[in-house]
Structure formats: C-alpha cells, structure tokens
Design a protein around this motif. Structure first.
Motif, PDB file in Angstrom:
ATOM      1  N   LYS A 255       5.726  20.010   1.531  1.00  0.00           N
ATOM      2  CA  LYS A 255       5.527  21.433   1.284  1.00  0.00           C
ATOM      3  C   LYS A 255       6.346  22.253   2.273  1.00  0.00           C
ATOM      4  CE  LYS A 255       0.703  21.239  -0.340  1.00  0.00           C
ATOM      5  NZ  LYS A 255       0.922  21.823  -1.679  1.00  0.00           N
TER       6      LYS A 255
ATOM      7  N   ASP B 158      -3.049  18.086   3.429  1.00  0.00           N
ATOM      8  CA  ASP B 158      -2.048  17.864   2.392  1.00  0.00           C
ATOM      9  C   ASP B 158      -0.707  18.439   2.817  1.00  0.00           C
ATOM     10  OD1 ASP B 158      -0.625  17.436   0.089  1.00  0.00           O
ATOM     11  OD2 ASP B 158      -1.681  18.949  -1.119  1.00  0.00           O
TER      12      ASP B 158
ATOM     13  N   ASP C 232       3.258  15.394  -3.957  1.00  0.00           N
ATOM     14  CA  ASP C 232       2.378  16.537  -3.675  1.00  0.00           C
ATOM     15  C   ASP C 232       1.334  16.734  -4.781  1.00  0.00           C
ATOM     16  OD1 ASP C 232       1.379  18.663  -2.269  1.00  0.00           O
ATOM     17  OD2 ASP C 232       2.970  20.071  -2.843  1.00  0.00           O
ATOM     18  N   ALA C 233       1.494  16.039  -5.882  1.00  0.00           N
ATOM     19  CA  ALA C 233       0.444  16.064  -6.915  1.00  0.00           C
ATOM     20  C   ALA C 233      -0.483  14.880  -6.631  1.00  0.00           C
ATOM     21  CB  ALA C 233       1.056  15.997  -8.305  1.00  0.00           C
ATOM     22  N   GLU C 234      -1.083  14.914  -5.426  1.00  0.00           N
ATOM     23  CA  GLU C 234      -1.847  13.767  -4.929  1.00  0.00           C
ATOM     24  C   GLU C 234      -3.332  13.829  -5.276  1.00  0.00           C
ATOM     25  OE1 GLU C 234      -1.426  16.444  -3.254  1.00  0.00           O
ATOM     26  OE2 GLU C 234      -3.427  16.760  -2.421  1.00  0.00           O
TER      27      GLU C 234
END
Ligand code: BES
Ligand code: MN
Ligand code: ZN
Length: 500
Positions: free
Chosen positions: A276, A269, A346-348
């Motif tokens: 990130k 991620d 990023d909210a995957e």
C-alpha cells in the motif's frame, strides 16, 4: 464510570433535570426550582430555553441547592421521543458534565404526571445510562503526559427514578454488552506492535474462558495440517505466525441449531508485496475490527447467558512484505480443496476468511453464518461511513440483520449479488483468482469470492464494515475512534431471532 439507581437523591456535584418542549420541567426539576426560589424557571425564561430535544441549559451555583450546577436537558416534544433518543441524551449529558468539570451528578428522571407517549420511563432511563457509558469510552493508556485538566472528570452518575430495581435489571443486561464494546474498542485501538495474532489469541482466551466459552487456538502447524493454504499464504510473510481461534458457546439445547460468526483479523495490513502507499497506512492497524467484533459479541452473549448456540471463529494474520511473503501469481490450495491464484496480495481479507468460513462450516455445521470484515475500500466509496454493507443469500436473514441494526444505531444497507461478478473471478490458471482485475463493483467481487466457500443450504451474510469500524468524528454513543460496529447489532439480532 459508576452508574447507580435509586428513588432518593444522592449527594452529588451536579444536578440534571429534564424538561419537555416549551421549557416544562419534569417533577424533580419542579422540586429543584422551588428550592432555588424559582431560579430555574427564571433562567429558562431569560435564556429563552425551548427545551428542544438535546438542547441543554446550565445554571451554575444555584442558591438554595448544594449542587455546583443544575443542568436542564431538553426532551423536545414528548410524542416524538423514541427510546433510541435517550441513548443520545445520555451521551450529551456526559459531555456537558465533563465540560463543567463535574465529578458526579444526579440524573433526576422521574416522569410523575408528565406523559411520555409510547415510552416506558424505565427503559428510557436504562437506555440513557447505556448511552452515558458508551459515550464515556477513551483509549488513553499511552497518554503518560496528558494534563489533568484534559482528563474527563466525571466518575459517577446517580439516577433517581421511580422503579430503580427494574431499571437496574434492564441496565445490567446493557452493561454486559457495553463491557464487550469496551473490549472491542480496546482491541481495535491497540497498536499493531502490541496486538498481533498470538497476543490477540491470548486475550481471547483470557476474556472468554472464564465465561464458559470453549476457546480453541490453532497455530501455524495446525493451520497447515488442516490444509488452510490461503490463510497460511497471508501469514507467511510475517515474523509473527497466523492463528485461527474458535470460541464455542452453548447456551441452548444440544439439538438446537448453531449460528456462526466469522471475523477478519488482519492485525496489520501493509498490502504485502502489492504494498500500500505510505500515507495513512497506520490505519491498517484496525484491519482486525471484524475479528474484534466477533470476540466482543461472544463475550456479550456468554456474559448475559444468552439462550443460543453460537460459535465465533476468527482468522488472525499479519500481512507483511518479506522474503517469505506470498507473491502475485502464487497459487494456493484452500481447506475446501478449491485453488486460488493470488493476483494481488492486498486482497488478503478474502484469503484468510475463505479458510475460516470453510473451517467453521466443517467443524460446527451452522445453519446461519455471518462474517464481518474490513474487506474493501470500495464499500466506503459506495456507502461512506453511514452504513455497513450487507451481502446476503437469504432475504429474510438480511431483513432480520438490518432491523437489528436499526434499533441499536448500527445501520446496514443491502448490496446485490450477481452471477456476472462471480464469473469475473474465474481464472485460467486456478479455480479462481482473488481479484477481478477491474475497478467495477469491488465490494461485490469480494463478497462473491467468499460466496464460493459457502456450502449448500447455509444461510450466509457478509458484512463489509470497512467504512464503519472507525469513526472519524464523534457520533451517538461512539466517540471518535474504534466503534465496535457489529457487537450491539449482532447481540440484538441473536436476542430477537434466536432467543425467542
Ligand atoms: N483492509 C483493506 C480494505 C480497507 C481499505 C479497509 C480502507 C479499511 C479502509 C483490504 O485488505 C484491501 O486492501 N482491499 C483492497 C482490495 C483490492 C486489492 C481488490 C482495496 O480495497 O483496495
Ligand atoms: Mn489489504
Ligand atoms: Zn485488509
């Protein structure tokens, strides 16, 4: 590590004896004390060894015995002992033995005479063996230059117990679960250039098919065809295509209900376009710990031939930034038909899980569904590394899971759901957005997103394991590193609630 059980002593390097508080040796210890002309009792007195729970005393080169060391392990007050304590004691013994460079040891655990209230010594011995095995895990396949002195020396533990057949039988069940824990720790520790959706799916097939589990792998084309637009969106930025794997195990009757376990398997991620920060990003190789736990659980259930109909479903994808990656602002259509505005790539985790949850319900019609995911950093702020967070739409279901966690030392803490947090993900442009936009209740926001994909009447629990999937320090039965959190908990949950 080889673990055996017998009534008679075996030829071993070290000898492990047990004593209750005040330095009172159990029977095999008394025998050893006699053999050494009272050297053990003298050592206990000289060292003022109290034999409190977990304390150890090492007597090197005892005269009159062939062993390199006698190790006396304190049990503390017998009336205060719990079965769980023996798991910790097993782990303690392993580290002492490795510290002394022993290659084998006799674990002399006969309780003749001495009363250990409420504890069945056979269960205690099995649990000690389990603790020893679980604490001996290491991920060292890439350490090509590790000096020999640094490698653990302990190769075998020979238990002397009163009823070896029974202890062996108890342990053989635990051993199957421990094997599954080892598999999960291997998967979670593996480097992300080696473990990616396709290689992960191949391992699942190889591990589970021989046990009679029906493994089905959907590739990107199948995923697209099924309409899983959210899973596709997360996978589309990577050169490695996403996969969705189901593991169907039917250990109960055709008409019996089904329980589903769904895991987040982001093999790496980066955050995607909402990238990130660099420092610590390597940790995101373990963003597939939920999927690994589901895989391990299915292996454990099948290996011990559990009487349950259980199906594991894992969504596997790599979240990368690239020219083909999804963007903040993209709107996708999920398999459920609901649309999602992706405001943060990023909210995957919730994106891949919403399609996996829907698929699991459509395909397997479970009455109960548990998902496991390293979903939010916020759950670490709330619960640290001591508890996994559980969000659940049914209090009895939540209680059963929490109870199972307590018995195996994988603790859960219940977190609230609230309609206000459901509203917070309404979007003006689509049916919902994948973040609230604020910093409040981050873990609950993630849970509420998933909840929108749970069908009426289905009992659902979401375990946010971001804080517990990886141990930053050595713990009971969990060496620093991948913990395999969830495997033992859910195996216990199934044993207690589906097999009885
Ligand atoms: N995989 C992370 C969550 C995570 C963070 C796991 C730290 C383990 C340790 C997840 O995909 C993520 O990035 N979540 C975001 C959500 C946010 C964008 C709403 C987070 O927690 O910051
Ligand atoms: Mn993320
Ligand atoms: Zn993630």
């Amino acid at each position: 590590m080889k673990i055996s059980f017998d009534t008679k002593p075996q030829k071993t390097d070290a000898f492990v004896a047990f004593a209750t508080e005040g330095g009172k040796l159990l029977e095999p210890g008394k025998w050893a004390d006699k053999k050494t002309g009272g050297a053990l009792k003298r050592a206990i007195e000289a060292e003022k060894f109290e034999a409190k729970k977990g304390q150890t005393l090492v007597v090197p080169g005892p005269q009159g015995l062939p062993h390199s060391h006698v190790i006396i392990v304190g049990l503390g007050k017998p009336e205060e002992l719990k079965e769980k304590d023996f798991e910790k004691l097993g782990g303690t013994v392993v580290s002492i033995l490795n510290g002394r460079k022993a290659s084998s040891a006799e674990m002399a655990f006969r309780t003749d005479g001495a009363k250990i209230k409420n504890i069945d010594p056979r269960h205690a011995a099995a649990r000690m063996a389990t603790g020893a095995l679980l604490s001996a895990y290491r991920f060292d396949k890439y350490l090509t230059k590790e000096p020999k002195e640094k490698k653990p020396t302990l190769k075998s533990l020979a238990f002397t117990v009163e009823d070896p057949a029974k202890v062996k039988k108890l342990f053989s069940e635990d051993q199957k679960v421990a094997d599954a824990v080892y598999l999960v720790r291997d998967l979670v520790s593996e480097a992300p250039n080696v473990l990616y959706p396709e290689s992960f799916a191949t391992i699942i097939k190889k591990e589970l098919s021989p046990l009679g589990v029906d493994v089905n792998i959907l590739d990107a084309r199948d995923i697209e065809r099924k309409g899983m637009g959210a899973l596709m969106a997360v996978g589309q930025g990577s050169a490695r295509e996403p996969k969705l794997v189901s593991m169907e195990y039917r250990g109960a009757g055709k008409k019996d209900p089904t329980v589903c376990f769904v895991g987040k398997g982001v093999t790496f991620d980066t955050g995607g376009i909402s990238i990130k920060p660099g420092p610590g990003m390597e940790e995101m190789k373990w963003d597939m710990a939920g999927a690994a736990a589901v895989t391990g659980l299915m292996k454990a259930l099948a290996a011990r031939e559990a009487k349950v109909n259980a199906v594991g479903v894992v969504a596997l994808a790599e979240n990368m930034p690239s020219g083909t990656a999804c963007r903040p602002g993209d709107i996708v259509t999920t398999m459920s038909g609901q649309t999602v505005e992706i405001l943060n790539t990023d909210a995957e985790g919730r994106l891949i899980l919403c399609d996996a949850l829907w698929y699991a319900q459509e395909e397997f019609e479970p009455t109960h569904i548990v998902d496991l995911a390293t979903l939010t950093g916020a759950v670490i702020i709330a619960l640290g590394h001591e508890y996994g967070g559980i969000f659940c739409n049914d209090s009895d279901f939540a209680r059963d899971l929490i109870e199972a966690g307590k018995t195996v030392g994988e603790e859960l803490w219940r977190m609230p759901l609230n309609d206000a947090w459901d509203k917070a993900i309404d979007s003006p442009a689509a049916d919902m957005k994948n973040i609230s936009g604020g910093r409040d209740a981050g873990s609950a926001i993630g849970a509420h997103f998933l909840k929108r994909f749970i069908q009426d009447g289905v009992k659902w629990a979401h375990l946010d394991i971001a804080g517990v999937a990886w141990a930053n320090k050595d713990r009971v039965s969990v060496p620093k590193g991948a913990s395999a959190f969830g495997v033992r908990l859910l195996d216990r949950y199934v044993a207690e609630n589906w097999e009885k």
